[in-house]
Design an enzyme around this catalytic site. Sequence first.
Site, PDB file in Angstrom:
ATOM      1  CG  ASP A 418      -2.062  -0.917   1.131  1.00 32.46           C
ATOM      2  OD1 ASP A 418      -2.349  -1.334   0.012  1.00 32.46           O
ATOM      3  OD2 ASP A 418      -2.680  -1.219   2.159  1.00 32.46           O
ATOM      4  CG  ASP A 925      -4.682  -0.016   5.555  1.00 37.38           C
ATOM      5  OD1 ASP A 925      -5.541  -0.373   4.736  1.00 37.38           O
ATOM      6  OD2 ASP A 925      -4.064   1.048   5.453  1.00 37.38           O
ATOM      7  CG  ASP A 929      -6.243  -3.859   2.022  1.00 33.43           C
ATOM      8  OD1 ASP A 929      -6.464  -3.797   0.802  1.00 33.43           O
ATOM      9  OD2 ASP A 929      -5.966  -2.868   2.712  1.00 33.43           O
TER      10      ASP A 929
END
Length: 1227
Positions: A418, A925, A929
């Site tokens: 990310d 997070d 995900d």
Amino acid sequence: MPYEPEAPKKQPSQLEKNVLGKGGTTELELKPKNEGAAKAHLADDVKYEQSNQEVSDLHNFTVDAVFAGPVYPLEADRGRHIDLAEGNPNYINMSDVGNSAGLTQETREDLSRIFGPNQLTPPAEDPEWLKFGKQFTGFFSLLLLAGGVLCMVAYAVRQEDTENLFLGIVLFGVVLITSIFTYNQEAASAKMMKKFKAMGETKTRIIVGGVSTEVESTMLVPGDILHVKLGDKIPCDCRVLEALGDFAVVEAALTGEPNAIKKVPRKSDNPDEPALRQKNIIMTGTDIAIGEAWCMAVSTGDQNVMGRNYQMMIKAKEMKDDTPIKQEIDRFVKIISTIAIFLGVLFFIINVSIDGTLSVNAIVFTIGIIVANVPEGLLATVTVSLALTAARMKDVMVLVKNLEAVETLGSTSVICSDKTGTLTMNKMTAVKAFVGHQMLTTHPVETASWSYLPPAGGAGVYEELIQCATFCGSAKFKSPEDQKGPGGIVSQLWEHLPWPEREAVDGDASERAILIFNEQRLQAYDNMGVTGCKGDDYDSAVTTNSFLPVDIKTMQKCLPPKRTWKDGQSWSLSQVKEHASRVQAARLTYGTVDKLPFNSKNKWMAVTTDMRAAPKSDSKFVTWIKGGSDVVFDFCTHTMSGGQVVELSLEDKKNFAEANADLASNGLRVFAFAKVNYESLNHIAHDGPLEDTVHYFAETMFKTDEFKEGETDESGKPVEAGTQKPITVRGRPQIPLVRPDIAKARMEATGDPAYFVPKVVFLGLLALQDPPRPAVPRAVAICRQASIGVVMVTGDQPQTAAAIARDIGIITKTGRTEDDVIVAKLLSEPGKSRADFKTDRERILKSLKSDERDSITAMAVEGTRIATWNPSKMDGNWSRALEFTWKQGLVFARTSPTQKLLIVQHFKIKESEGGPEKIVAVTGDGVNDAQAVTAADIGICMGIAGMDVTKEAADMILMNDNFASIVDGVLEGRLIFDNLKKSIAYTLSSNIPEISPFIVYILLRVPLPLTTVLILCIDLGTDMVPAISLAYESKEKDIMKRAPRTKYDNLVTDRLISFSYFQIGVVQALAGFYCYFVVFHTEGISPADLPMHGQLEGYFLPNGFPFGGFTINEGLVILAKAQTAYWVSIVVVQWADILICKTRRLSLFEQGMKNNQLNFGLFFETALAVFFVYVPGVRTVFGIEKLRFIYWLPALPFSVFIIVYDELRKWLIRNYPGGWLDRKTYW
């Protein structure tokens, strides 16, 4: 709290319910990550009386001690009635649950005494004695124990031979000592992991005495009013009080069903349904997939549904595949054990065949062969390596759920990361705004005040943007108690802190930055004289001239009561004006009619507010929209000009495109703001309470129909009959759809003019800066050196993602993406600008020449393109995109969770199926995900921003959310593998000089050069500490310059066996025999006379024949000296062996001698050898004879040869990579 409608006199225990499934059960199949399936019976007969009550009646309940914790309830509490609203009338605020009083602290303490902590009773652990006992069950340990038993049998048969007794005692002692050591190390590691897990405990926001506060989830009690939001894991069974927008949970943890299930606050329609099927009950351990809600805790700890089925869940989670390192160690144990047993049995048969009878000597000989092959110190080395890793990972703030998984991270070849918070600092700041065709700039917003009005008459739209930004967010400032120093003196008053330094809650970094922006803008307006507040007249003090007026009493509610220098002193009007949050006051003043929380798929959110109290508002109700700039602008139809709403012109679109491209290309995160007015409601006299307005929106304003059999949506895809048509955003109540294109298509398709087609008014852009973490560029560069591909997977638009990727090195400075090439060619065309990029992109892409295509060295792929690629197989699009990982960079932008999962899966496709077959690590997070994190070889969750469900799915948790910590983990994983290889190479090298004496003893019938006891003195004495010390060896300088190991690069390979056995081992054996023969020659016996004069022929035995002119006793002394010299020679050559095993490729002189544990190991094995050789009592036990110093020297040339040979081998490997030596001898 909970109750059973037909409670029997004797309630079945929870264990009975779980095992027997009485009262109706649901069969549940659980398939967690990398685990086999496990069937469990889920008790679904649990019912909660709260599901059948109206929200207004939830303050009454009766304690049913059956459901309280077994230790906590008192007999006096059984059947006790508790009125939670007694003396606390605002326990639940029906009009606004968020402003409820909640439980008092006294009531919470009383309930905590009854129900105990909100935690599941942990599974019963093995008692310490059993844990210790299991250390004796390893295959190596069992082999040594079996050898010890055989030695005792041999001693019982021939008691005059005390060597067998000593050998048996030593074997048992070895197993005992290694078991104690391993047990202690595992206990220390377990203790450290418990501390790590304590760092990951979750908190829940609840209301206590009217104050919103965070508490440990274990502190929750029935009756608590708590706030839950997208991504949270539900901490206890709850009754929904108020749902904000669509609210749905995933109950996969209980039912295995992955679909989101909608939950509503209304009273149950079917009171006979169990809690598991009630629409107003959410269960412990389930995950919020959509929206947020206020709830009331109805059952905690072991009393909830999850608690009653906890043991079943534990059993399912125990069915895990072994980690790669454990599989490698098991493979090594099998290989070595097979060799040991095979050689032992083979030479046992040979010995018996030659002797023609089964003798004690044959048994002892077999034991010697087996013991010589078993690396007794390996498991201790593994345990030390993992313990050291735990300590080092703690230093870099990484929580590893299973330390053995760190080695898998060392094998990682791709990291999909990310952006926000992992690669960047997650400390966003508003730095630019695009309003009324003008770009406004300040940096940073916290220290430099923007003009309270933009120039050139853009005030109207600027005010609208601030209103939109105020309502489209949930972040608010935390109001802690005074921080007082010694003696109660205030050390730093919270209200004196600047807005940017005050802690915010209930929002991410983006929302916090926008909150600070709004707060300073609203305060700036008031400070410019817009406010009408004077004196201390709270009742009349209203900011009447502001575009967003708020009542001072409302502002006062945003501050904690009696919160200043002296206890009991209330806030003054001037203090309220200075310190209260205007953003929070505005949200309280202008009620939320409905809310659609941010959705990772849509990339936008919407809030409908009642704006009747705003004097400058031209509409009673407004839906405010915030989201990704490119996403929101696409469905905008109008903008504001001169204070009027006008249709978007081509010039407006061009200005937006250029502004958006300019902001994004500078790595800024760009948000667009828009609104929808409902002019039709302005003609309706509807000025009742807010709850009536909410009901009106839900039931009256828009009619929604359902799809019929055979109908398709706008894209032509068939839709299941009964599905609601997307004219409004679904929810209770509903937000009018903000997508005019879809609404218009429906209106035209049905011919119904009653369909509402909204005017979506574009208000402007706000750009946030999130600087990269300082350590990330270096970490990315290290990954490049290590041939690890780093791929950014983000929800940002491609230009922003590519700009940040360049800053941190994921895309190199010279890397050119497809869009870079297209923009360059577009700008070279006359009259073209960035605004034409979207419309001309495909045309220019098709016109690119071959050399222009070859100049594309990096790629930024948008999620919409991934949606057209093959979802299950490796097609040309996937192959071309993934190749850029190892060129000059790859970024995936505007991706959805499903697309992130596809990226992971395609990186893992096997080579035989055309895929790259990589070991993939993934960071995440959010709740969405979790799929990708679970699918990865190593799932990594953020410890700060990560949501509970993702943390549970992950293998590692970054407590500081720092990407550089992942690289530290990769290094640790490689170091574990390296050091275990080194320890094994060192340990195995001495096997040849230990085995070969027995082979020569059998074949040439010479006196046995090395006894079994002396072998154990090597393996468990002189070699043990050096072997373990290699676990402390620091990384080689090139460890992060090597390519990741492949699945074929095992812990023990044929090259390692060749190196240890047939290269170094052979030299060591030659050194041993040389010393052995030197002693015989020096003492007066020719080595040439030794064949056919060994113990097997009756010589060199206490009752045997004399030999070489010496008496029997003199011959035994000479043999003992020769055996001692052989043993000492192994110690001497192992000096060289430990030094060459410090590195696998680098020179020893580059690595240095900084490993103090290894330096001590060298001293230890030498001192131990001296102790054994020269201490009389010890010599007797081990059959060692005192040596002249000269007998230590013959092995030294062999040690020098080993070092020179290995240094030359490594030099050739380094200078001729890929050559024969590299391919055949690099282990």
